[in-house]
Write a protein that holds these residues in place. Sequence first.
Motif, PDB file in Angstrom:
ATOM      1  N   THR A 118      26.843 -12.389   7.197  1.00  0.00           N
ATOM      2  CA  THR A 118      27.359 -13.342   5.621  1.00  0.00           C
ATOM      3  C   THR A 118      27.297 -14.623   5.229  1.00  0.00           C
ATOM      4  OG1 THR A 118      29.190 -12.157   5.432  1.00  0.00           O
ATOM      5  CG2 THR A 118      28.381 -11.007   3.650  1.00  0.00           C
ATOM      6  N   TRP A 170      27.953  -1.685   4.767  1.00  0.00           N
ATOM      7  CA  TRP A 170      28.438  -3.475   5.249  1.00  0.00           C
ATOM      8  C   TRP A 170      29.442  -3.168   6.414  1.00  0.00           C
ATOM      9  CZ3 TRP A 170      28.663  -1.303  -0.415  1.00  0.00           C
ATOM     10  CH2 TRP A 170      27.853  -2.087  -1.049  1.00  0.00           C
ATOM     11  N   ILE A 189      28.348  -9.429  -2.595  1.00  0.00           N
ATOM     12  CA  ILE A 189      29.621 -10.896  -1.803  1.00  0.00           C
ATOM     13  C   ILE A 189      29.805  -9.776  -0.949  1.00  0.00           C
ATOM     14  CG2 ILE A 189      31.408 -12.180  -2.273  1.00  0.00           C
ATOM     15  CD1 ILE A 189      30.179 -13.445  -5.056  1.00  0.00           C
ATOM     16  N   TYR A 217      25.811 -12.207   0.329  1.00  0.00           N
ATOM     17  CA  TYR A 217      24.178 -12.098   1.356  1.00  0.00           C
ATOM     18  C   TYR A 217      23.063 -11.524   0.132  1.00  0.00           C
ATOM     19  CZ  TYR A 217      25.753  -7.234  -0.904  1.00  0.00           C
ATOM     20  OH  TYR A 217      25.580  -6.255  -1.230  1.00  0.00           O
TER      21      TYR A 217
END
Length: 304
Positions: A78, A97, A41, A84
């Motif tokens: 996402t 990320w 997350i 994800y």
Amino acid sequence: MRTIQGVIAAIVSALAIACGSANQTAPSAPPQSQTGSVEGIVNHESYLTNRIVNPAGPMSGARVVVTEGPGVGATVTTGADGVYHFDLPPGPFRVRWSAEFFETRESDASTVQAAATTKVATVTLRLQRNVPVAEWSISGLVLDGRGSPVPDALAYSLADMLTYNAAGQTDAAGRFHITSTRQHPDIVGLTVEKRGYTTYQGSVACVEACTPTVTVRLLRIVREWLDGPSSMRVGDVVPVDGVTEYDDGSRVLARAFVESSNPSVVQVQPFVSPYEHVYVKALAPGTATLSAIGGLSLQVRVYP
């Protein structure tokens, strides 16, 4: 006793049975999965937009890329819940990320296990402007209209409408030194203010080491008043302005939005182009007080 031929026949028969058994196909093992799952997350930190606080929570649209291992290059985005998911070949992996206006971060190394799910710790991305950088500073001297130092003036640089990049006050000699480790543009805004003085709003270049020094003038307000007639005759239409006088001897006229205590005697006219002045009109004999923001007032007597 058994004959030699009988023994040989028995041996041949046993060998045939054994060979037949050896040639039979053994049951195959169930196939194993050739991939494993990776899940996580992405959240964003709390931040301000147009003075509205957006609380920390899931980040939609963050880009997640596999940067190491057999699945290198795999990319997902996402959803609204910040989640994800990857299906990757077994082996080591890392992910990166990123999102527009937010910092980019890299995960620790981990391993994909076949037919298993690897949970990656939830990550929170900060706005780029909130990611610490090497300390930078602004120094300055604040003087009034006569060249004297101004103590206890507030000097600050804003990151947004409610957040300081850096802030501090001038000392008895009018000097200030403010520092920060917040992200900043190459041109940084600077504001210096003190009650009873004009406010300075400017900008300074903040590149490389970023240690600019500035000198700022804050003019002290000596007095303020409404500039208009103390007497009028019925039918007169005159402008009323606000006047501010400073310690360097200068004066500034500004539109004064006034109200009349007795509109039947003195009426404030509608504000019209070219918007240089506010006008009032005398309607009938009597007195009225014109009042403006800041407590300024002017008493007007109207004659026939």
